[in-house]
Design an enzyme around this catalytic site. Structure first.
Site, short mmCIF file in Angstrom:
data_model
loop_
_atom_site.label_atom_id
_atom_site.label_comp_id
_atom_site.label_asym_id
_atom_site.label_seq_id
_atom_site.Cartn_x
_atom_site.Cartn_y
_atom_site.Cartn_z
CB SER A 198 68.24 60.36 11.03
OG SER A 198 69.34 60.82 12.06
CE LYS A 219 67.51 63.85 10.19
NZ LYS A 219 68.43 65.12 9.97
CG HIS A 225 66.13 62.99 14.69
ND1 HIS A 225 67.50 63.29 14.29
CD2 HIS A 225 66.48 61.53 15.08
CE1 HIS A 225 68.33 62.47 14.27
NE2 HIS A 225 67.92 61.37 14.72
CG ASN A 226 68.81 66.81 13.24
OD1 ASN A 226 68.06 65.88 12.82
ND2 ASN A 226 69.49 67.63 11.90
CD GLU A 272 72.07 64.47 15.88
OE1 GLU A 272 72.72 65.35 15.13
OE2 GLU A 272 71.18 63.89 15.09
#
Length: 481
Positions: free
Chosen positions: A133, A188, A191-192, A195
């Site tokens: 990222s 990940k 995480h997105n 986001e």
């Protein structure tokens, strides 16, 4: 051509791939690069010369590329998720030997990574799925990296990853071994998802300030710049402030006002919401951000609907300074809920798969390099340091105190938005999540009674053990006659 074998290889030279390769070379690790479209290879080699005669060597064919790397060979792939990954593996593995390794640095679905790990192992090859990222800038100057899979491979390239990753004073490089299987890709993905939630909450703060508070772009630029000096200090708040300051180079006014209000997406947010549903984890802030993107895509329908529903609400008179302060507090409190949901999803998956993920360590590696990097993550890390078994960030004493201090302002913002006809799905669902979580008793008793009424699904009681069924229909019918 390298005189000596290079330390590592990288295949896939779109901008992220180029930048990560240059970052690795700049840190002193000779690297071989390959791309199916050879012009990208030449372009990367040119950049390496321009950016400091970096030890980067380009190859136009896969065989000479693979053979240029020291054994056991490690090759990072940065290609589009799905079939292109399988095609690249097929191309490269034809020339690889037992003990060599491939690392997928793309946004891949974690089960695809686990399938490939098994298939590679049968050929004697090792495999890592590594979330990266930070976008283009992060890849070049220091991303946050989330490698999962073979620990043996991680240890072999740990020296490279520790230098290439973003460096945060007092907490170190933004990389750690995540865990086995597809855990790196899963982390990940979440995480997105976080986001997505973060971006939606910021967009709602903007909408309330602009649509209700009537702030100009100059004022918004100033507000977000100030917010980025306090508890909201983060990459996304920083870039938001920047966006409000940029004039349109193709016409009058500010560029942000000319950007079409349709948000694109690549799938990781959707995967996050699907996983939350599969694991029965409430993630309403992340889900509402996905719904907001879907609704933004209905631009033509919204234009038509706007004509039929115009002038249905009266203007609200507000105290601008008070509104700015309230929205700041509402944004921060909502963010806590969004991150709480993401962390709970990661923990639930970790338990299901036996990954043993450390939530505090994830917060640490997200403090730099990545898109959701924020000073706020340090508080999350400390919360999990205080109590690794923390059931929810909302009940950490520090975060609980912060929410209590901000909840009145948060409620005011949501009420104002509702009465003004400005949708705040992220802030509203975050508040609903908090209010549901903090209540000892919810109206779920009625829903369960309904389920038992029409489907004999049974129910538990508050005053005695066991499972019960009532003939609600019969009793109700008898009482009617």
């Amino acid at each position: 051509m390298a005189a000596q074998p290079t330390r590592i290889g990288l295949a896939g030279l779109a901008v992220m791939g180029q930048n990560l390769a240059l970052n690795i070379a700049e840190k002193g690790f000779p690297i071989s690069v390959y791309n199916r479209t050879t012009s990208k290879v030449d372009e990367t080699v040119e950049r390496a010369k321009r950016e400091g005669n970096l030890p980067l060597y380009g190859f136009h064919d896969p065989e000479s590329f693979v053979n240029s790397i020291q054994k056991p060979r490690v090759i990072v792939m940065l290609v589009k998720a799905g079939a292109p990954v399988d095609d690249t593996i097929k191309t490269l593995s034809a020339y690889m030997e037992k003990g060599d390794c491939i690392i997928d640095g793309g946004n891949e679905w974690y089960e695809n990574t686990e399938r490939r790990q098994k298939a590679m192992l049968e050929k004697g090859l090792l495999y890592l799925g590594m979330g990266v990222s930070g976008g283009e800038e992060g890849a070049r100057n220091g991303p946050s990296m989330m490698p999962g899979g073979s620990f043996e491979v991680y240890k072999y390239i740990e020296d490279i990853l520790l230098k290439v990753a973003a460096q945060v004073p007092d907490s170190g490089p933004c990389v750690t071994y995540i865990g086995e299987g597809g855990s790196g890709n899963f982390v990940k993905m979440v995480h997105n998802g976080i986001e997505y939630g973060d971006m939606q909450l910021i967009a709602e703060a903007y909408d309330v300030l602009k649509s209700v508070g009537k702030l100009s772009n100059e004022e918004l630029h100033h507000v977000f710049t100030e917010w980025n000096k306090g508890e909201l200090l983060s990459f996304l708040v920083e870039i938001t402030a920047d966006i409000f300051g940029i004039k349109d180079d193709k016409g009058e006014g500010y560029l942000v006002d000319k950007v079409l209000d349709k948000t694109g997406m690549k799938g990781t947010g959707k995967w996050t919401v699907q996983q939350a549903a599969d694991l029965s984890i409430a993630a309403p802030t992340i889900a509402s951000s996905l719904d907001a993107r879907f609704l933004s895509g209905l631009k033509e329908e919204r234009v038509q609907a706007a004509g039929g529903f115009s002038d249905i609400l009266s203007e609200q008179v507000v105290d601008k300074e008070k509104l700015i302060d309230d929205v700041r507090k509402a944004l921060y409190a909502s963010k806590i809920c969004s991150y709480a949901q993401g962390m709970n999803l990661i923990r639930a998956k970790s338990v299901e798969k036996g990954w043993g993920l450390k939530l505090g360590e994830l917060a640490r590696i997200w403090k730099g390099g990545c898109i959701i990097r924020a000073v706020f993550l340090d508080r999350i890390k400390k919360a999990y340091d205080r109590n690794p078994e923390l059931s929810n960030l909302l009940v950490d004493p520090e975060f609980a105190k912060e929410i209590i201090e901000r909840q009145t302002a948060w409620r005011r913002v949501v009420c104002l938005a509702v009465s003004s006809g400005v949708s705040t799905p992220g802030m509203s669902s975050s508040l609903a999540y908090f209010d549901s979580y903090r209540r000892e008793r919810l109206p779920a008793n009625l829903v369960q009674a309904q389920r038992d009424y029409f489907g004999a699904h049974t129910y538990e009681r508050t005053d005695m053990e066991g499972s019960f069924h009532t003939e609600w229909f019969k009793i109700a019918r008898q009482s009617k006659y």
